[in-house]
Design a protein around this motif. Sequence first.
Motif, PDB file in Angstrom:
ATOM      1  N   GLY A 253       0.675  -1.127   0.098  1.00 51.52           N
ATOM      2  CA  GLY A 253      -0.048   0.028  -0.130  1.00 51.52           C
ATOM      3  C   GLY A 253       0.731   1.166  -0.011  1.00 51.52           C
ATOM      4  N   THR A 254       0.159   2.223  -0.474  1.00 51.35           N
ATOM      5  CA  THR A 254       1.052   3.500  -0.574  1.00 51.35           C
ATOM      6  C   THR A 254       0.420   4.660   0.018  1.00 51.35           C
ATOM      7  OG1 THR A 254       0.021   4.120  -2.551  1.00 51.35           O
ATOM      8  CG2 THR A 254       2.096   3.112  -2.685  1.00 51.35           C
ATOM      9  N   LEU A 255      -1.106   4.810   0.079  1.00 52.01           N
ATOM     10  CA  LEU A 255      -1.793   5.940   0.671  1.00 52.01           C
ATOM     11  C   LEU A 255      -3.150   5.265   1.526  1.00 52.01           C
ATOM     12  CD1 LEU A 255      -2.285   7.823  -2.416  1.00 52.01           C
ATOM     13  CD2 LEU A 255      -0.823   8.487  -0.746  1.00 52.01           C
ATOM     14  N   ARG A 256      -3.222   6.392   2.653  1.00 55.46           N
ATOM     15  CA  ARG A 256      -4.346   5.861   3.524  1.00 55.46           C
ATOM     16  C   ARG A 256      -5.744   5.742   3.016  1.00 55.46           C
ATOM     17  NH1 ARG A 256      -2.307   6.980   9.227  1.00 55.46           N
ATOM     18  NH2 ARG A 256      -0.468   7.941   9.198  1.00 55.46           N
ATOM     19  N   ASN A 257      -5.933   6.440   1.896  1.00 57.11           N
ATOM     20  CA  ASN A 257      -7.327   6.407   1.157  1.00 57.11           C
ATOM     21  C   ASN A 257      -7.334   5.690   0.237  1.00 57.11           C
ATOM     22  OD1 ASN A 257      -5.892   8.010  -0.266  1.00 57.11           O
ATOM     23  ND2 ASN A 257      -7.266  10.062   0.018  1.00 57.11           N
ATOM     24  N   ALA A 258      -6.544   4.792   0.175  1.00 52.17           N
ATOM     25  CA  ALA A 258      -6.425   3.891  -1.161  1.00 52.17           C
ATOM     26  C   ALA A 258      -6.444   2.305  -0.866  1.00 52.17           C
ATOM     27  CB  ALA A 258      -5.489   4.158  -2.212  1.00 52.17           C
ATOM     28  N   ILE A 259      -7.477   1.636  -0.963  1.00 53.46           N
ATOM     29  CA  ILE A 259      -7.444   0.315  -0.998  1.00 53.46           C
ATOM     30  C   ILE A 259      -6.140  -0.393  -1.372  1.00 53.46           C
ATOM     31  CG2 ILE A 259      -8.565  -2.060  -1.032  1.00 53.46           C
ATOM     32  CD1 ILE A 259     -11.221  -0.342  -1.431  1.00 53.46           C
ATOM     33  N   PRO A 260      -5.239  -0.972  -0.690  1.00 51.09           N
ATOM     34  CA  PRO A 260      -3.778  -1.523  -1.130  1.00 51.09           C
ATOM     35  C   PRO A 260      -4.169  -2.582  -2.255  1.00 51.09           C
ATOM     36  CG  PRO A 260      -4.392  -2.156   1.012  1.00 51.09           C
ATOM     37  CD  PRO A 260      -5.428  -1.317   0.772  1.00 51.09           C
ATOM     38  N   ARG A 261      -3.347  -2.325  -3.295  1.00 52.29           N
ATOM     39  CA  ARG A 261      -3.546  -3.218  -4.316  1.00 52.29           C
ATOM     40  C   ARG A 261      -2.441  -4.194  -4.455  1.00 52.29           C
ATOM     41  NH1 ARG A 261      -2.344  -0.618  -8.529  1.00 52.29           N
ATOM     42  NH2 ARG A 261      -3.321  -1.867 -10.104  1.00 52.29           N
ATOM     43  N   GLU A 262      -1.188  -3.824  -4.036  1.00 50.47           N
ATOM     44  CA  GLU A 262       0.021  -4.574  -4.009  1.00 50.47           C
ATOM     45  C   GLU A 262       0.851  -4.682  -2.884  1.00 50.47           C
ATOM     46  OE1 GLU A 262       2.136  -2.605  -7.118  1.00 50.47           O
ATOM     47  OE2 GLU A 262       0.992  -3.404  -8.832  1.00 50.47           O
ATOM     48  N   SER A 263       1.437  -5.614  -2.319  1.00 51.39           N
ATOM     49  CA  SER A 263       2.048  -5.976  -1.444  1.00 51.39           C
ATOM     50  C   SER A 263       3.344  -6.979  -1.947  1.00 51.39           C
ATOM     51  CB  SER A 263       1.250  -6.287  -0.202  1.00 51.39           C
ATOM     52  OG  SER A 263       2.139  -6.655   0.909  1.00 51.39           O
ATOM     53  N   LYS A 264       4.632  -6.810  -1.167  1.00 50.79           N
ATOM     54  CA  LYS A 264       5.717  -7.597  -1.246  1.00 50.79           C
ATOM     55  C   LYS A 264       6.390  -7.572  -0.060  1.00 50.79           C
ATOM     56  CE  LYS A 264       8.752  -3.926  -3.074  1.00 50.79           C
ATOM     57  NZ  LYS A 264       9.847  -3.704  -4.320  1.00 50.79           N
ATOM     58  N   ALA A 265       6.822  -8.738   0.012  1.00 46.90           N
ATOM     59  CA  ALA A 265       7.750  -9.228   1.328  1.00 46.90           C
ATOM     60  C   ALA A 265       8.651  -9.993   0.825  1.00 46.90           C
ATOM     61  CB  ALA A 265       6.737  -9.890   2.152  1.00 46.90           C
ATOM     62  N   THR A 266       9.972  -9.821   1.652  1.00 46.17           N
ATOM     63  CA  THR A 266      10.973 -10.803   1.363  1.00 46.17           C
ATOM     64  C   THR A 266      11.335 -11.557   2.804  1.00 46.17           C
ATOM     65  OG1 THR A 266      12.445  -9.118   0.202  1.00 46.17           O
ATOM     66  CG2 THR A 266      13.548 -11.089   1.211  1.00 46.17           C
ATOM     67  N   VAL A 267      11.448 -12.941   2.470  1.00 47.98           N
ATOM     68  CA  VAL A 267      11.314 -13.920   3.588  1.00 47.98           C
ATOM     69  C   VAL A 267      12.263 -14.980   3.436  1.00 47.98           C
ATOM     70  CG1 VAL A 267       8.742 -13.549   3.709  1.00 47.98           C
ATOM     71  CG2 VAL A 267       9.531 -15.582   2.383  1.00 47.98           C
ATOM     72  N   VAL A 268      12.751 -15.644   4.494  1.00 44.98           N
ATOM     73  CA  VAL A 268      13.740 -16.835   4.446  1.00 44.98           C
ATOM     74  C   VAL A 268      12.961 -18.080   5.021  1.00 44.98           C
ATOM     75  CG1 VAL A 268      15.864 -15.500   4.242  1.00 44.98           C
ATOM     76  CG2 VAL A 268      14.739 -16.147   6.820  1.00 44.98           C
ATOM     77  N   VAL A 269      13.023 -18.979   4.475  1.00 42.29           N
ATOM     78  CA  VAL A 269      12.577 -20.512   5.150  1.00 42.29           C
ATOM     79  C   VAL A 269      13.580 -21.178   5.311  1.00 42.29           C
ATOM     80  CG1 VAL A 269      10.235 -19.969   4.706  1.00 42.29           C
ATOM     81  CG2 VAL A 269      11.689 -21.256   3.005  1.00 42.29           C
ATOM     82  N   PRO A 270      13.439 -22.362   6.278  1.00 39.36           N
ATOM     83  CA  PRO A 270      14.650 -23.680   6.197  1.00 39.36           C
ATOM     84  C   PRO A 270      14.692 -24.176   4.940  1.00 39.36           C
ATOM     85  CG  PRO A 270      13.447 -23.706   8.317  1.00 39.36           C
ATOM     86  CD  PRO A 270      12.591 -22.635   7.231  1.00 39.36           C
ATOM     87  N   ALA A 271      15.988 -24.310   4.332  1.00 36.83           N
ATOM     88  CA  ALA A 271      16.059 -24.915   2.958  1.00 36.83           C
ATOM     89  C   ALA A 271      15.153 -26.212   2.901  1.00 36.83           C
ATOM     90  CB  ALA A 271      17.458 -25.055   2.650  1.00 36.83           C
ATOM     91  N   GLU A 272      15.431 -27.011   3.860  1.00 31.28           N
ATOM     92  CA  GLU A 272      14.778 -28.497   3.648  1.00 31.28           C
ATOM     93  C   GLU A 272      13.222 -28.227   3.700  1.00 31.28           C
ATOM     94  OE1 GLU A 272      15.218 -27.723   8.182  1.00 31.28           O
ATOM     95  OE2 GLU A 272      16.440 -27.473   6.315  1.00 31.28           O
ATOM     96  N   GLN A 273      12.502 -27.108   3.949  1.00 30.20           N
ATOM     97  CA  GLN A 273      11.152 -26.914   3.984  1.00 30.20           C
ATOM     98  C   GLN A 273      10.738 -26.016   2.792  1.00 30.20           C
ATOM     99  OE1 GLN A 273       8.593 -27.294   6.293  1.00 30.20           O
ATOM    100  NE2 GLN A 273       9.650 -27.886   8.150  1.00 30.20           N
ATOM    101  N   SER A 274      11.616 -25.673   1.604  1.00 24.80           N
ATOM    102  CA  SER A 274      11.373 -24.811   0.738  1.00 24.80           C
ATOM    103  C   SER A 274      10.618 -25.364  -0.158  1.00 24.80           C
ATOM    104  CB  SER A 274      12.872 -24.444  -0.237  1.00 24.80           C
ATOM    105  OG  SER A 274      13.684 -23.667   0.747  1.00 24.80           O
TER     106      SER A 274
END
Length: 486
Positions: A253-274
Motif C-alpha cells: 500500500g501507499t496511501l491511507r485513502n486507497a485500498i491497497p492493490r499490491e504488497s511484497k515481502a522478502t522472507v527466508v525459510v529453512p532450506a529443507e522446507q522450501s
Amino acid sequence: MSEDILRLEPQEVWKYFYSLTKVPRPSGHEEKVRSFIADFGKNLGLETTVDDIGNIVIRKPAVTGLESREGVVLQAHLDMVPQKNGNTDHDFEHDPIEAVIDGDWVRADGTTLGADNGIGVAAAMAVLASTTLVHGPIEALFTCEEETGMTGAFGLKAGQLRGGILMNLDSEDEGELFIGCAGGLEVTVILDYDKRPVPEGHAGFMIGVSGLKGGHSGMDIHLGRGNANKIMNRLLYYGHERHGLKLASIEGGTLRNAIPRESKATVVVPAEQSRCFLDELAMFSQIVQRELAVVDSGLRVITVPVETPEYIIENSVVSRFLHMFYALPDGVMRMSDEVPGLVETSNNLAVVASCDGALKVECLLRSSVDSARDDLGIMIRSVARLAGAEPVLSGSYPGWKPDPESTILKSMRDVYKAKFGKAPEIKAVHAGLECGIIGSTYPGLDMISFGPTIRYPHSPDEKVHIASVGKFWNFLVEALRNVPEV
C-alpha cells in the motif's frame, strides 16, 4: 497525450482539464499547480489570494443585475492521488499525465488520471474565465493536500470566504446530490524491532501480491475487494506457523485513502522446507483467489527465489506483528441505519512497511457517527497494545450532517428536474469530503456536493465518463443562474 480531448464537449471544461494533466500535482507536491492556478486568476484580472497553508481563493464579481444573489463558493482540491501500475515508468513530480479517450471514457495510461478532482478544478476555472455565464458573486476555493489529510480544509481560516453557499465539485456520480459525508481518523501502529542474522541453512524468497482493483477507501470499501496487506498477512502467517518463515522486509500500500492493490515481502525459510513451503503457499494462494473470484478476479500471487537477505526481523516481533495484523479489523464495520445502502463505519488497513527498525501500519477510519469512529479507534488501539505497540491516533475530522431543508438543495433539485426531466438522487457519502471540515469553520454555510461520473478513483483504472462531464457542466451553469437572493 491525444489532443482529441480538446475537441470533447464541453470544450471550456476539457481544455482546462487538459492543461491540468500537464502540471504535476501529486499530494504534497503542489507547488507547480498552485502557481499555475494563481497565475490563471491574476491573468484574468480577478482578485487572487494564496493563504499560508497553500489554498487559493479567486473572486469574480456578479454579472450586472445579480449582485443581490447569495455568494457561491465553488470548491475543489488541487492535488491528485499518485498511483501507477508496477510496470509503468512515471514520475508524478515531473511527468505529465498521459490521458486517452477510451470509448465513452477518458482514462490515463497506467496511472491515476486525476479527474479526482481535476474535473472539478477545470469546471471552476471555466466559470471564472467565462464572459457569458449568468451568475451572482463567485469565489473559487482551491484547497491543497486533500488526499493526504485534508490539510487545506483544516488550514482554512474564518473570514477567508464571503459566500453563503458552498458547491463542492468533488463527487463522483452524475445525477446525485450529496448533502452529508463521513468523518475520519488516522491510526498509526509501530512495532520496533532489532535486526538478526539469517540462520544457516535458510533460503530467501520474495512473495508478491498484485492485480487487485484497489480503489477509494470510502467510495469502494463496501464492494468487498481484496486488501493486498490482509492477503499478504494471511500468507506470511501461514508460512510462519507451518514452515518457520522469517520476515526480512515488507511493503504494501501507499496511501491511507486507497485500498491497497499490491504488497511484497522478502522472507527466508529453512532450506529443507522450501519445496513444501512453495507447494503449499501456491495451494493457499488458489484458495484466496477463489474467495475473491467474483469481486477481484485479477489477484496474482507470486513467490520467487532471491538472494538470502543480509538480516531478518527479530522473530518474536514478527510473530506479534502477524497475530496483531490478523486481528485488526478491515472493511465495513456497520451499515447506516438512517440511509439505506450507506456505509456508516469502516476501516482501511492501508499501508504496511518495515523501515528503520520499525514495522509500521497506517489505517484510515471513516464514520458518519463520530462516536462510532472513536470507538473503532479504541478497538484498533486495544489490539495494538496487546501486541506490545503504542498506536498514535491523529488527524480526526468531523463529518457533515445532512440538512434536508437546505435552500441550495431545494433550488438545485428543482433545476435538475426541470433541465433533465427527472429528480436527482439525494445522498450522503462514506468519504471524507472537505465540506465537514469547512462547515465546522463556517457554521451556517449552506453546502452541497456534486460532480461527473468517475470510476475507480485512487487507482490506475480511474476514468471519467465523457457525457457525464457535459451534464455536470450544464447543471452547474443552470444552478448558478438560479441561485437564490440573499
